[in-house]
Design a protein around this motif. Structure first.
Motif, PDB file in Angstrom:
ATOM      1  N   PRO A  59      31.120  43.404  40.316  1.00 13.31           N
ATOM      2  CA  PRO A  59      32.256  43.198  39.408  1.00 13.31           C
ATOM      3  C   PRO A  59      33.118  44.451  39.278  1.00 13.31           C
ATOM      4  N   SER A  60      33.621  44.942  40.406  1.00 11.80           N
ATOM      5  CA  SER A  60      34.491  46.128  40.387  1.00 11.80           C
ATOM      6  C   SER A  60      35.489  46.039  41.527  1.00 11.80           C
ATOM      7  N   HIS A  71      30.232  40.452  50.837  1.00  8.24           N
ATOM      8  CA  HIS A  71      30.384  39.058  50.440  1.00  8.24           C
ATOM      9  C   HIS A  71      29.140  38.592  49.683  1.00  8.24           C
ATOM     10  N   LEU A  72      29.352  37.810  48.628  1.00  3.20           N
ATOM     11  CA  LEU A  72      28.230  37.277  47.843  1.00  3.20           C
ATOM     12  C   LEU A  72      27.273  36.522  48.771  1.00  3.20           C
ATOM     13  N   GLY A  76      30.405  37.821  36.919  1.00  2.47           N
ATOM     14  CA  GLY A  76      29.690  39.044  37.264  1.00  2.47           C
ATOM     15  C   GLY A  76      29.899  39.475  38.700  1.00  2.47           C
ATOM     16  N   HIS A  77      30.853  38.822  39.380  1.00  2.00           N
ATOM     17  CA  HIS A  77      31.202  39.183  40.751  1.00  2.00           C
ATOM     18  C   HIS A  77      32.720  39.394  40.817  1.00  2.00           C
ATOM     19  N   SER A  78      33.291  39.439  42.032  1.00  2.00           N
ATOM     20  CA  SER A  78      34.736  39.634  42.133  1.00  2.00           C
ATOM     21  C   SER A  78      35.320  38.722  43.201  1.00  2.00           C
ATOM     22  N   LEU A  79      36.618  38.448  43.075  1.00  2.00           N
ATOM     23  CA  LEU A  79      37.366  37.698  44.087  1.00  2.00           C
ATOM     24  C   LEU A  79      38.204  38.679  44.883  1.00  2.00           C
ATOM     25  N   VAL A 115      38.077  40.862  39.009  1.00  2.00           N
ATOM     26  CA  VAL A 115      36.697  40.757  38.528  1.00  2.00           C
ATOM     27  C   VAL A 115      36.575  39.463  37.724  1.00  2.00           C
ATOM     28  N   VAL A 116      35.509  38.700  37.978  1.00  2.00           N
ATOM     29  CA  VAL A 116      35.266  37.466  37.242  1.00  2.00           C
ATOM     30  C   VAL A 116      34.347  37.759  36.083  1.00  2.00           C
TER      31      VAL A 116
END
Ligand SMILES: [Cu+2]
Ligand SMILES: [Zn+2]
Length: 170
Positions: A70-71, A90-91, A138-141, A168-169
């Protein structure tokens, strides 16, 4: 029903209908820049719908992924500050170690590319059938400079190269 119960049931029903707006910003080697709009997340019976409302992007197709951290901060790599590197890769909760199709067996964070029109605007939704909105918290796009062939060949990670916009989501 008294007012407390009514209010509580509104809270419960709004969290059950998972929907959120993610603010997207430009990123560069100095860090996070200006806002370029939002990506709305909403769950459908076919999977997660991501609806961009973005401006100021280069026209064409751009690689679009959920990244691990998340950054959106720049980070040093090989002595060079690299845009949004702090978002990580990537997630990939199943450790597939494979960049693939949004409906495939590779990274869970692999999304269909974002389409930007000749005026630099993106408004066409994309569908990620394996994801729910809650999975992104808690992740990002991330939006990349180039497109995405959903493979690791001829270039790794779909060939999208540099990171140009990130959100950041929460
Ligand atoms: Cu990416
Ligand atoms: Zn990937």
């Amino acid at each position: 029903m008294n007012k407390t119960i009514i209010f509580a049931s509104i809270l419960i029903s709004s969290s059950a209908f998972a929907s959120a707006d993610v603010t997207m910003n430009t990123v560069n080697e100095k860090g996070v820049g200006a806002s370029i709009g939002t990506v709305a997340l909403s769950d459908s019976k076919f999977g997660l719908v991501l609806t961009p409302k973005l401006h100021g992007l280069p026209p064409g197709l751009h690689g679009f992924h959920v990244h691990q951290n998340p950054s959106c901060a720049a980070q040093e790599k090989d002595g060079v500050m690299t845009p949004a590197l702090a978002a990580g890769g990537h997630l990939d909760p199943s450790a597939s170690n494979k960049h693939g199709e949004p409906w495939g067996d590779g990274h869970l964070g692999d999304l269909p590319p974002i389409y930007v029109d000749a005026s630099g605007n993106a408004s066409q939704p994309v569908l990620a059938p394996r994801l729910k909105a809650a999975d992104l918290v808690g992740h990002s796009l991330m939006i990349h400079a180039g497109g995405d062939n959903h493979a690791d060949h001829p270039a790794p990670l779909g060939g999208g190269a540099g990171r140009i916009a990130c959100g950041v989501v929460k």
